[in-house]
Design a protein around this motif. Structure first.
Motif, PDB file in Angstrom:
ATOM      1  N   LEU A 142     -33.230  43.112  -3.866  1.00 57.94           N
ATOM      2  CA  LEU A 142     -32.597  44.236  -2.744  1.00 57.94           C
ATOM      3  C   LEU A 142     -32.127  45.212  -3.567  1.00 57.94           C
ATOM      4  O   LEU A 142     -32.141  46.280  -2.814  1.00 57.94           O
ATOM      5  N   LEU A 143     -31.372  44.997  -4.539  1.00 58.05           N
ATOM      6  CA  LEU A 143     -30.581  46.090  -5.102  1.00 58.05           C
ATOM      7  C   LEU A 143     -31.706  47.140  -5.617  1.00 58.05           C
ATOM      8  O   LEU A 143     -31.324  48.196  -5.734  1.00 58.05           O
ATOM      9  N   GLN A 144     -32.807  46.341  -6.377  1.00 57.97           N
ATOM     10  CA  GLN A 144     -33.723  47.455  -6.509  1.00 57.97           C
ATOM     11  C   GLN A 144     -34.347  48.257  -5.587  1.00 57.97           C
ATOM     12  O   GLN A 144     -34.646  49.558  -5.498  1.00 57.97           O
ATOM     13  N   LEU A 145     -34.423  47.520  -4.393  1.00 58.81           N
ATOM     14  CA  LEU A 145     -35.249  48.094  -3.287  1.00 58.81           C
ATOM     15  C   LEU A 145     -34.135  49.220  -2.836  1.00 58.81           C
ATOM     16  O   LEU A 145     -34.757  50.479  -2.448  1.00 58.81           O
ATOM     17  N   PRO A 150     -32.637  54.116  -0.185  1.00 59.00           N
ATOM     18  CA  PRO A 150     -31.027  53.858  -0.146  1.00 59.00           C
ATOM     19  C   PRO A 150     -30.490  53.809   1.147  1.00 59.00           C
ATOM     20  O   PRO A 150     -29.288  53.456   1.591  1.00 59.00           O
ATOM     21  N   THR A 151     -31.218  54.446   2.314  1.00 58.41           N
ATOM     22  CA  THR A 151     -30.657  54.529   3.647  1.00 58.41           C
ATOM     23  C   THR A 151     -31.164  53.574   4.719  1.00 58.41           C
ATOM     24  O   THR A 151     -31.228  53.757   5.839  1.00 58.41           O
ATOM     25  N   ASP A 152     -31.994  52.421   4.106  1.00 59.03           N
ATOM     26  CA  ASP A 152     -32.562  51.761   5.080  1.00 59.03           C
ATOM     27  C   ASP A 152     -31.457  50.663   5.564  1.00 59.03           C
ATOM     28  O   ASP A 152     -31.025  49.905   4.904  1.00 59.03           O
ATOM     29  N   PRO A 153     -30.933  50.786   7.030  1.00 58.76           N
ATOM     30  CA  PRO A 153     -30.147  49.727   7.490  1.00 58.76           C
ATOM     31  C   PRO A 153     -30.473  48.575   7.471  1.00 58.76           C
ATOM     32  O   PRO A 153     -29.393  47.668   7.164  1.00 58.76           O
ATOM     33  N   PHE A 173     -18.682  43.443   2.845  1.00 56.96           N
ATOM     34  CA  PHE A 173     -18.322  44.525   3.641  1.00 56.96           C
ATOM     35  C   PHE A 173     -18.836  45.859   3.291  1.00 56.96           C
ATOM     36  O   PHE A 173     -19.297  46.525   4.070  1.00 56.96           O
ATOM     37  N   HIS A 174     -18.791  45.964   2.040  1.00 58.24           N
ATOM     38  CA  HIS A 174     -19.470  47.358   1.536  1.00 58.24           C
ATOM     39  C   HIS A 174     -20.837  47.480   2.136  1.00 58.24           C
ATOM     40  O   HIS A 174     -21.269  48.792   2.652  1.00 58.24           O
ATOM     41  N   TYR A 175     -21.865  46.610   2.024  1.00 60.20           N
ATOM     42  CA  TYR A 175     -23.239  46.846   2.466  1.00 60.20           C
ATOM     43  C   TYR A 175     -23.189  46.752   3.962  1.00 60.20           C
ATOM     44  O   TYR A 175     -24.218  47.647   4.679  1.00 60.20           O
ATOM     45  N   TYR A 176     -22.539  46.035   4.723  1.00 58.03           N
ATOM     46  CA  TYR A 176     -22.401  46.198   6.321  1.00 58.03           C
ATOM     47  C   TYR A 176     -21.978  47.285   6.450  1.00 58.03           C
ATOM     48  O   TYR A 176     -22.553  47.961   7.723  1.00 58.03           O
ATOM     49  N   CYS A 177     -20.947  47.887   6.061  1.00 57.73           N
ATOM     50  CA  CYS A 177     -20.293  49.088   6.335  1.00 57.73           C
ATOM     51  C   CYS A 177     -21.568  50.301   6.147  1.00 57.73           C
ATOM     52  O   CYS A 177     -21.813  51.247   7.003  1.00 57.73           O
ATOM     53  N   GLU A 178     -22.132  50.290   5.216  1.00 53.60           N
ATOM     54  CA  GLU A 178     -23.283  51.131   4.711  1.00 53.60           C
ATOM     55  C   GLU A 178     -24.407  50.980   5.771  1.00 53.60           C
ATOM     56  O   GLU A 178     -24.812  52.110   6.286  1.00 53.60           O
ATOM     57  N   SER A 179     -24.691  49.940   6.156  1.00 51.12           N
ATOM     58  CA  SER A 179     -25.786  49.685   7.080  1.00 51.12           C
ATOM     59  C   SER A 179     -25.498  50.421   8.450  1.00 51.12           C
ATOM     60  O   SER A 179     -26.036  50.847   9.109  1.00 51.12           O
TER      61      SER A 179
END
Length: 199
Positions: A142-145, A150-153, A173-179
């Motif tokens: 998923l990190l490669q993805l 980079p903007t796929d919620p 928290f970081h990735y949920y915030c980004e989503s």
């Protein structure tokens, strides 16, 4: 497009097969499975060695839920053209549906070697590792993805969920915030963030 392709139906077998292949695909995209199946049959009967025709035939069978038979058509397409990426991808999906996870993984790893930046392939690899209950490998894929999209919620919330499962709240928290930043209407993400702030 349909009218133009239908003009080629009366031509010699290779042209007829190519036209029928495209017609089958267009009907498949339009969710007209019966017509898609008819043209897929015509394409395969006109040229049994046409990998695109075999893939389309596999797709119509797949759509009807016969994953085993679909896999046979995809394998035949690959025997005729080992670099037919559509057939290889769909074979991986068929194996996934049949719960033959190791074989599905093998298909998607081969595809990754051919198409290293394909978002769909990276997503399928992450999904398979998640099914295999290997969250650290799923996270790696998923990190490669997200380096590709980079903007796929959805992918970002999936990463958040995996990190949460692993007990890494700060990364979750970081990735949920980004989503949330890219798609603030996902209730599951909002619930998670709300619970995080309460904690």
């Amino acid at each position: 497009a349909l009218e133009t392709l239908k003009m080629f139906e009366k031509k010699d077998s290779r042209v007829k097969s190519a036209a029928a292949t495209n017609l089958s695909f267009l009907y498949y995209l339009g969710n007209e499975l019966e017509q898609a199946t008819n043209y897929a049959d015509l394409a395969v009967n006109s040229d049994r060695y046409n990998p695109a025709a075999l893939t389309n035939k596999g797709n119509t069978v797949f759509a009807n839920g016969d994953y085993e038979k679909a896999a046979e058509f995809y394998k035949e397409a690959l025997r005729n053209d080992s670099l037919c990426t559509e057939a290889l991808y769909n074979l991986g999906l068929a194996y996934k549906k049949l719960n033959r996870i190791d074989e599905a993984l093998d298909c998607f790893l081969k595809l990754h070697a051919i198409l290293p930046n394909s978002a769909q392939v990276l997503y399928q690899l992450a999904s398979i590792y998640q099914i295999m209950e290997d969250p650290s490998q799923a996270i790696e894929w998923l990190l490669q993805l997200i380096s590709v999209v980079p903007t796929d919620p959805h992918v970002l919330s999936k990463l958040g969920n995996l990190y949460d499962t692993e007990g890494d709240k700060s990364q979750a928290f970081h990735y949920y915030c980004e989503s949330y930043r890219y798609f603030p209407s996902n209730i599951e993400v909002i619930e998670w963030l709300g619970a995080y702030y309460i904690d």
